[in-house]
Design a protein around this motif. Structure first.
Motif, PDB file in Angstrom:
ATOM      1  N   PHE A 172      18.606  13.658 -22.990  1.00  0.00           N
ATOM      2  CA  PHE A 172      18.314  13.781 -21.560  1.00  0.00           C
ATOM      3  C   PHE A 172      19.593  14.182 -20.830  1.00  0.00           C
ATOM      4  O   PHE A 172      20.630  13.533 -21.017  1.00  0.00           O
ATOM      5  CB  PHE A 172      17.805  12.449 -21.009  1.00  0.00           C
ATOM      6  CG  PHE A 172      16.590  11.920 -21.731  1.00  0.00           C
ATOM      7  CD1 PHE A 172      15.315  12.301 -21.338  1.00  0.00           C
ATOM      8  CD2 PHE A 172      16.717  11.046 -22.811  1.00  0.00           C
ATOM      9  CE1 PHE A 172      14.192  11.810 -21.992  1.00  0.00           C
ATOM     10  CE2 PHE A 172      15.600  10.554 -23.479  1.00  0.00           C
ATOM     11  CZ  PHE A 172      14.334  10.942 -23.073  1.00  0.00           C
ATOM     12  N   CYS A 173      19.521  15.203 -20.017  1.00  0.00           N
ATOM     13  CA  CYS A 173      20.761  15.701 -19.434  1.00  0.00           C
ATOM     14  C   CYS A 173      20.489  16.373 -18.081  1.00  0.00           C
ATOM     15  O   CYS A 173      19.552  17.148 -17.948  1.00  0.00           O
ATOM     16  CB  CYS A 173      21.395  16.707 -20.391  1.00  0.00           C
ATOM     17  SG  CYS A 173      22.955  17.357 -19.801  1.00  0.00           S
ATOM     18  N   GLU A 226      16.325  18.877 -19.503  1.00  0.00           N
ATOM     19  CA  GLU A 226      17.342  18.986 -18.466  1.00  0.00           C
ATOM     20  C   GLU A 226      16.669  19.016 -17.100  1.00  0.00           C
ATOM     21  O   GLU A 226      15.864  19.901 -16.809  1.00  0.00           O
ATOM     22  CB  GLU A 226      18.191  20.233 -18.691  1.00  0.00           C
ATOM     23  CG  GLU A 226      18.916  20.217 -20.029  1.00  0.00           C
ATOM     24  CD  GLU A 226      20.257  20.943 -19.994  1.00  0.00           C
ATOM     25  OE1 GLU A 226      21.233  20.348 -19.532  1.00  0.00           O
ATOM     26  OE2 GLU A 226      20.308  22.102 -20.432  1.00  0.00           O
ATOM     27  N   CYS A 278      16.845  11.081 -15.752  1.00  0.00           N
ATOM     28  CA  CYS A 278      17.371  11.061 -17.122  1.00  0.00           C
ATOM     29  C   CYS A 278      17.521   9.626 -17.633  1.00  0.00           C
ATOM     30  O   CYS A 278      17.085   9.295 -18.731  1.00  0.00           O
ATOM     31  CB  CYS A 278      18.726  11.773 -17.174  1.00  0.00           C
ATOM     32  SG  CYS A 278      18.619  13.560 -16.953  1.00  0.00           S
ATOM     33  N   PHE A 302      21.697  10.037 -23.117  1.00  0.00           N
ATOM     34  CA  PHE A 302      21.804  10.575 -21.759  1.00  0.00           C
ATOM     35  C   PHE A 302      23.225  11.089 -21.617  1.00  0.00           C
ATOM     36  O   PHE A 302      24.167  10.304 -21.661  1.00  0.00           O
ATOM     37  CB  PHE A 302      21.503   9.457 -20.762  1.00  0.00           C
ATOM     38  CG  PHE A 302      21.837   9.752 -19.312  1.00  0.00           C
ATOM     39  CD1 PHE A 302      21.862  11.043 -18.804  1.00  0.00           C
ATOM     40  CD2 PHE A 302      22.103   8.699 -18.435  1.00  0.00           C
ATOM     41  CE1 PHE A 302      22.162  11.288 -17.465  1.00  0.00           C
ATOM     42  CE2 PHE A 302      22.402   8.940 -17.099  1.00  0.00           C
ATOM     43  CZ  PHE A 302      22.440  10.231 -16.616  1.00  0.00           C
TER      44      PHE A 302
END
Lengths: 536, 536
Positions: free
Chosen positions: B439-440, B479, B486, B502
């Motif tokens: 997750f970004c 993203e 996130c 993350f």
């Protein structure tokens, strides 16, 4: 929800908003709209000048006016700054300038995409506000060079809109707070209009998503107004934005649900877009004026601008598209020092703005470009609201000694200390009826500060019914269950020269911690700048 | 957007959603709807039982079944807990139970208004899930007393839905994260439906407002589904909620703009509301099934429940209304120990549920009430997804030694360490194709982790165009420019038994700091509970 078709918007803008969505933007050769031929030519020249200065800040170390052919030694050793959002910001800034002049607006500009500082700085420089504060950055070739060299350079200025930026109360970088700052700024500022640009990247953040409800706490006459401008330029650093891929229809519904009518300006042909945005801004300001006058349904305007990322920049490189894509986000030609072809492309790009037509022999902006700007404190880079300390009136502090509690012997009196604080805050609210506000996430009562409500009420702009407890449209207390809103409003309110308090449970004070850190950094940096007067 | 009029919803629910908004709820004496007479009677009894147990937890220290007249010494010394939201939560929980049985759903329940723990605990107790984990809290009079006494008592359990609550992956208290947790839970969980209740207080928070975009990242077949339920019960602690005063039309538009169709259930007549919510839930689940089947436009369902705060509780006290107002938020009759009339009112309130009809002589729930609950792991208090450690498969860790960089002599090799980390993460993604996600906030490339994208792509469910960079509907990378999303998705993903990362800039890691603190507190508390298997 209206789409501004510039082929029809001339009559439309004169007669009020069109009755329904248009058919999209025609790549019109001859464009009609509210701008006269002379105005269109002037704003087009201003925009070229602002874009030229933006590119110059990112790349140049020497040869600011391209009097010589561009050579590697004119290029900065490290290329930083964000081109992608800059042309759109300048486009908006310049059209707002026209309306400030035309309507004598008292306006400030908040750049949510604060990394587009090259644009904001370029405009502050063009309108003379920059030189007024930093006399060494003169409006001539030497000053232009200084403007370029200082940008994102050690010992210079940040690459984001920040404390040293004239006219700013909003730091670029950590995204999400531009609307809360704008709404805080206009509270109890009935003459002020805050133009708040929201990037489509920032639009994905939670704090921004939570900010739209601010209108439900804004009084149309006692407060000023915010005109949000959602700038949909399509991409973030490497990804498309969610809302650039969302249909216009969905966006219109979303904003309608939040109490806004959206005015869409979409396209990439500059002449058509100049007319379209001028028409849309006129319509939006008419709407704000109508709301202020109290007539009809209170549906707030918002402008949606769909324009290419890195608009007017390089179209492509190496077969890959740049303009209109994520590749335009930061420095679109990143290897100009190592690649002679890229250097030539940069030179062609910069010369495409024809700087010799925009700046005179000394390097000063041409007369028509200077004349496009508002005068004196009407310039957004010189508006005192954005240097709130100048407007600060000291808080009248009620005496606290009369509230002392007599304690005849230890452990004989039982009292909640915050109840007593509430009494003092009540007196404070009474003594400062127009420049102190209390922001709270629905915890005033449960924090035992209820005595405040003997002197004022809770502000609420939606329907109020009989069983509600001390709600009115004129309260000094605002309660909303959002620590982000409370903190952001407070920051905007204080940075424009007023006083306030954000009270919350200590367990939840952590929620907007990063906002508080950013705000205290702002205060620290402002302390170093003699022209920034201290705020509360 | 549909208003369920129970007088018409019987046919409606059978034939699919109605074509347009109905005329509102008639106070129907004889109500038609999807529930048979027996079902209506059973759910009405279950709801009375759950409400009785909720009140008992807030007030009682003795005399759990009111076998004796209520006396002061039966009342807890300090009254804590939140009544206001509890009846609505039980109402929803019980109707979901019916559909779990009918459709053999694999479902979990997330209570955004987690302070309504009395309701969630009451339902876990009624369906036997509570006793399965805490055998000392038996389904008889002694166990009921234990349930009551332990609630919000030193040495007992918290007054919020929390780690000790069977079936929960979501802590009450700090509001705003219920949807992110729900969406994280269903990612890569194609069989799972998360029912996520959002209170209208929580609905004002920024993190919640930013969560709706989650559907734009959800794959209809590879992921499970979330059914959000916005519970509009009108008031926060002391203020009306913004959205309880917003028109239905505005709410419908808001959700339409976000990609949802809203199903409205509004009223206060229990029989009518039982039929209406049953019809709306059926329609919403039909819609989820249609989306899963891939047919037609992907418009996600959301349920809007407008019901009185403190529903079925005291109507008023001392001439001031309680039910339907902020006075029902926490303990509606707060002085039962000091005021005999209030004590009598409490007794009348509790007896209005007719506990002797709902629990047998031993104090166990009546057979029809027990039969209303799903069986075994289909009970939401016993679903293994809510005890994710039980489902955890170890992460396959690729070897890192082959990635070591040869450095023949100091200061001779130039390398960015995160680029190397990206290569290892690429291998990690390959080795764990269905239980690891990254997750970004749009910083994978700029953090130099791009090698990951050799093994997978970025997930995006909106239109993808040719100039996009490695986007697909099947990527392991998500993203979105929201640190809150996130972090919240990661928490939901991990708490249901998977692994994730993350990654963000350190400057922006602070943004969701309070979420991280809350999550680590959860992990710490879970460590103390033998029945909670450790998560990643």
């Amino acid at each position: 929800m209206f789409r501004f078709d510039p082929t029809i918007s001339s009559t439309v803008a004169a007669a009020g908003p069109p009755a329904g969505p248009g058919a999209g933007l025609a790549p019109a050769a001859a464009v009609r709209g509210p701008l006269s031929t002379a105005e269109l030519a002037a704003v087009e020249r201003c925009w070229r000048a602002a874009n030229y200065l933006a590119v110059g800040q990112i790349y140049l170390l020497e040869n600011p006016l391209l009097r010589q052919p561009l050579r590697v030694e004119h290029i900065k050793p490290r290329l930083l700054g964000h081109w992608g959002t800059s042309p759109g910001l300048s486009f908006l800034y310049l059209h707002i300038n026209r309306l400030i002049r035309k309507r004598d607006l008292n306006a400030i500009f908040l750049a949510g995409p604060g990394h587009g500082a090259p644009a904001v700085l370029a405009n502050a420089y063009l309108e003379g506000g920059y030189t007024a504060i930093y006399p060494e950055v003169t409006q001539d070739e030497a000053g232009m060079l200084r403007l370029f060299r200082q940008f994102s350079t050690p010992g210079g200025i940040p690459s984001h809109v920040s404390v040293p930026t004239p006219g700013s109360i909003h730091e670029g970088g950590e995204l999400g707070y531009v609307l809360t700052h704008a709404f805080g700024a206009v509270m109890d500022n009935p003459g002020l209009v805050a133009f708040a640009v929201v990037g489509d990247g920032e639009f994905e953040t939670a704090p921004l998503a939570g900010s739209w409800k601010s209108v439900d706490f804004l009084h149309p006459q006692r407060d000023g107004a915010v005109l949000p401008i959602l700038h949909l330029n399509g991409y973030k650093i490497a990804n498309p934005t969610v809302d650039a891929r969302t249909s216009d229809a969905r966006l219109f519904q979303y904003f309608a649900g939040l109490g806004y009518d959206a005015y869409l300006v979409a396209g990439d042909d500059p002449a058509a877009m100049h007319q379209a945005v001028a028409a849309a801004l006129e319509a939006a300001l008419d709407r704000l004026a109508a709301i202020r006058a109290g007539g009809g349904e209170r549906r707030w305007p918002i402008l949606l601008l769909r324009s290419p990322k890195g608009w007017t920049g390089p179209k492509e490189w190496n077969g890959l598209p740049i303009e209109g894509t994520f590749r335009a986000h930061q420095v679109p030609l990143a290897n100009v020092r190592g690649d002679a072809e890229q250097l030539a492309a940069l030179e062609a790009w910069m010369r495409s703005y024809q700087p010799q037509e925009l700046f005179d022999e000394r390097g000063a902006p041409a007369d028509d470009i200077r004349a496009w700007a508002p005068r004196g404190q009407r310039r957004m880079s010189a508006n005192p609201a954005a240097n709130g300390g100048k407007l600060l009136r000291p808080l009248a502090l009620p005496p606290w000694r009369p509230l002392a509690v007599a304690v005849p012997a230890p452990a004989t009196v039982r009292l909640e200390s915050t109840r007593r604080l509430g009494v003092w805050l009540r007196d404070l609210v009474q003594a400062n009826p127009d420049n102190f506000r209390l922001f709270c996430p629905d915890e005033l009562d449960s924090n035992r500060l209820s005595a405040v409500l003997e002197a004022t009420q809770r502000r609420f702009e939606l329907p109020i019914i009989s069983i509600d407890d001390r709600l009115s449209t004129d309260g000094r207390v605002i309660e909303v269950l959002s620590e982000h809103l409370c903190e952001g409003w407070l920051e905007g309110y204080v940075l424009t020269g007023r006083h306030g308090l954000f009270c919350t449970y200590e367990a939840f004070a952590m929620i907007p911690a990063s906002m508080v850190v950013q705000h205290t950094k702002w205060l620290e940096a402002a302390h170093e700048l003699p022209w920034r007067a201290p705020v509360a």
